[in-house]
Write an enzyme that holds these catalytic residues in place. Structure first.
Site, mmCIF file in Angstrom:
data_model
loop_
_atom_site.group_PDB
_atom_site.id
_atom_site.type_symbol
_atom_site.label_atom_id
_atom_site.label_comp_id
_atom_site.label_asym_id
_atom_site.label_seq_id
_atom_site.Cartn_x
_atom_site.Cartn_y
_atom_site.Cartn_z
ATOM 1 N N ASN A 112 1.500 3.600 1.941
ATOM 2 C CA ASN A 112 2.215 4.014 3.153
ATOM 3 C C ASN A 112 3.227 2.977 3.637
ATOM 4 O O ASN A 112 3.870 3.178 4.672
ATOM 5 C CB ASN A 112 1.218 4.314 4.284
ATOM 6 N N LYS A 113 3.376 1.872 2.906
ATOM 7 C CA LYS A 113 4.257 0.801 3.369
ATOM 8 C C LYS A 113 5.717 1.095 3.018
ATOM 9 O O LYS A 113 6.037 2.071 2.363
ATOM 10 C CB LYS A 113 3.815 -0.535 2.761
ATOM 11 N N ILE A 114 6.591 0.198 3.461
ATOM 12 C CA ILE A 114 8.027 0.449 3.331
ATOM 13 C C ILE A 114 8.473 0.502 1.876
ATOM 14 O O ILE A 114 9.379 1.239 1.517
ATOM 15 C CB ILE A 114 8.819 -0.584 4.156
ATOM 16 N N ASN A 124 0.844 -1.189 0.000
ATOM 17 C CA ASN A 124 0.000 0.000 0.000
ATOM 18 C C ASN A 124 0.888 1.251 0.000
ATOM 19 O O ASN A 124 2.088 1.182 0.296
ATOM 20 C CB ASN A 124 -0.908 -0.026 1.232
#
Length: 377
Positions: A191-193, A189
């Site tokens: 906002n993930k790393i 997604n």
């Protein structure tokens, strides 16, 4: 003074994402499948050690849904799920007509408590309902108590699904999160790393499992010249365009992890002299956390009565995003009737915990602004 919004965790491109996407356009692979999908899967497989087949999917939620289906969960079953997590960990249980059984966290890793987990298993079995699966989460990138949780899953012969949506690159005793259970789930997604703008993956144990996951994810179409279906299928495959973004992101994954860990070190140093604030840390050298998000716990009794919500509002006033820890699922209105096992650990963490800006693209100026607000507060 620069007052640009400082986000909790925003996308961070590495530079080559556009190259892979452009290749998809140049070759007209603007379709649900294509070379970037298989290439992204191969990149992930190699990163995780080369022994775990990966199916690239449209989201981490889709991966959890397929994992539960492949674990045999059906209407009327029960599935144990860590209570302190994002709702996507629990929602697919309900998609299948099953009941979530929520379990408390333990205070060291903030993840599923092995003692409460065993209590839940024994009690559900005593009631004539052996759980069909266990969903354990590596919260904020921190590995759960792997040996204890895996041992319980094996002892009671219950499939273990690792929700590693927040834990790509984290490992325990050198083995990557997502490779300990029967299935692992990843999320990409925004906002993930690393991100594919939207996407996820299912980490399997065998090629046959991956093939079955891909079959289900592509509308379960039978091998026939016409469209024939003997099973219910889903439109869960990752697009070739999004997979191209993922291929570029894989090239910078390790550097993103290093930068997130540097942010955790920044907060550790910032709060070192401030009584009543504890920064979430690895419990021992066995744990390697990607620190997708750095979180703190605020003890208001030691902070002149100030609590985490006061700090969140102070940061918000300076246009800096922060967020309370995940609200436990057993406290959510939609799951009010679901059984729960354990104490108040997850509830207390929710009351006192705060996630701080942790992105790999935060600048020195961003850190100076955060420092000024926190010191002033």
């Amino acid at each position: 003074m620069n007052n640009t919004k400082i986000w909790l965790s925003s996308p961070h491109m590495g530079g080559n994402e556009q190259k892979y996407v452009q290749e998809a356009f140049d070759t007209n692979w603007v379709a649900p499948l294509g070379p970037n999908v298989s290439g992204f899967e191969s990149d992930l497989e190699q990163y995780l050690g080369g022994h775990y087949p990966v199916a690239a999917l449209s989201s981490g939620t889709a991966a959890l849904h397929l994992a539960l289906i492949m674990a045999g969960v059906t209407t009327g079953d029960e599935v144990i799920c860590q209570s302190m997590t994002f709702s996507a960990s629990a929602n697919p249980i309900v998609y299948l007509g099953a009941t979530p059984i929520f379990v408390d966290s333990e205070p060291v890793t903030w993840n599923i408590c092995p003692q409460a987990l065993e209590e839940a298993i024994k009690d559900r079995m005593a009631k004539g309902k052996k759980p069909k699966a266990i969903i354990a989460v590596h919260l904020y990138g921190m590995p759960f108590q792997v040996e204890a949780v895996v041992a319980l899953a094996r002892a009671y012969d219950i499939p273990l699904i690792e929700d590693s949506a927040e834990a790509l690159g984290s490992h325990y005793k050198g083995q990557f999160c997502g490779t300990f259970g029967d299935f692992g789930v990843l999320s990409f997604n925004g906002n993930k790393i690393i991100t594919t703008s939207g996407g996820g993956a299912l980490v399997c144990r065998t090629t046959a499992q991956k093939d079955h996951a891909v079959f289900l994810a592509t509308q379960a179409r039978d091998a026939a010249p016409h469209y024939q279906h003997s099973h219910i299928g889903y439109n869960y495959r990752l697009s070739n365009i999004c997979a191209g973004i993922g291929r570029g992101q894989m090239e910078v994954l390790n550097s993103h992890i290093a930068l997130r860990r540097k942010m955790n070190e920044f907060y550790t140093n910032l709060f070192e002299s401030k009584a009543g604030v504890r920064v979430f840390q690895e419990p021992s050298a066995d744990y390697f956390c990607n620190f997708w998000l750095t979180a703190i716990v605020v003890d208001s009794a030691q902070c002149q009565g100030k609590n985490r919500e006061d700090l969140r509002l102070a940061l918000e006033a300076a246009n800096i995003e922060s967020r309370p820890l995940w609200k436990p699922m057993h406290l959510q209105p939609v799951f009010a009737s679901a059984p729960y096992y354990g104490g108040k650990v997850a509830e207390q963490l929710f009351d006192d915990g705060l996630c701080l800006p942790s992105g790999s693209n935060l600048t020195d100026n961003d850190c100076e602004r955060i420092t000024r607000v926190i010191n002033s507060f």
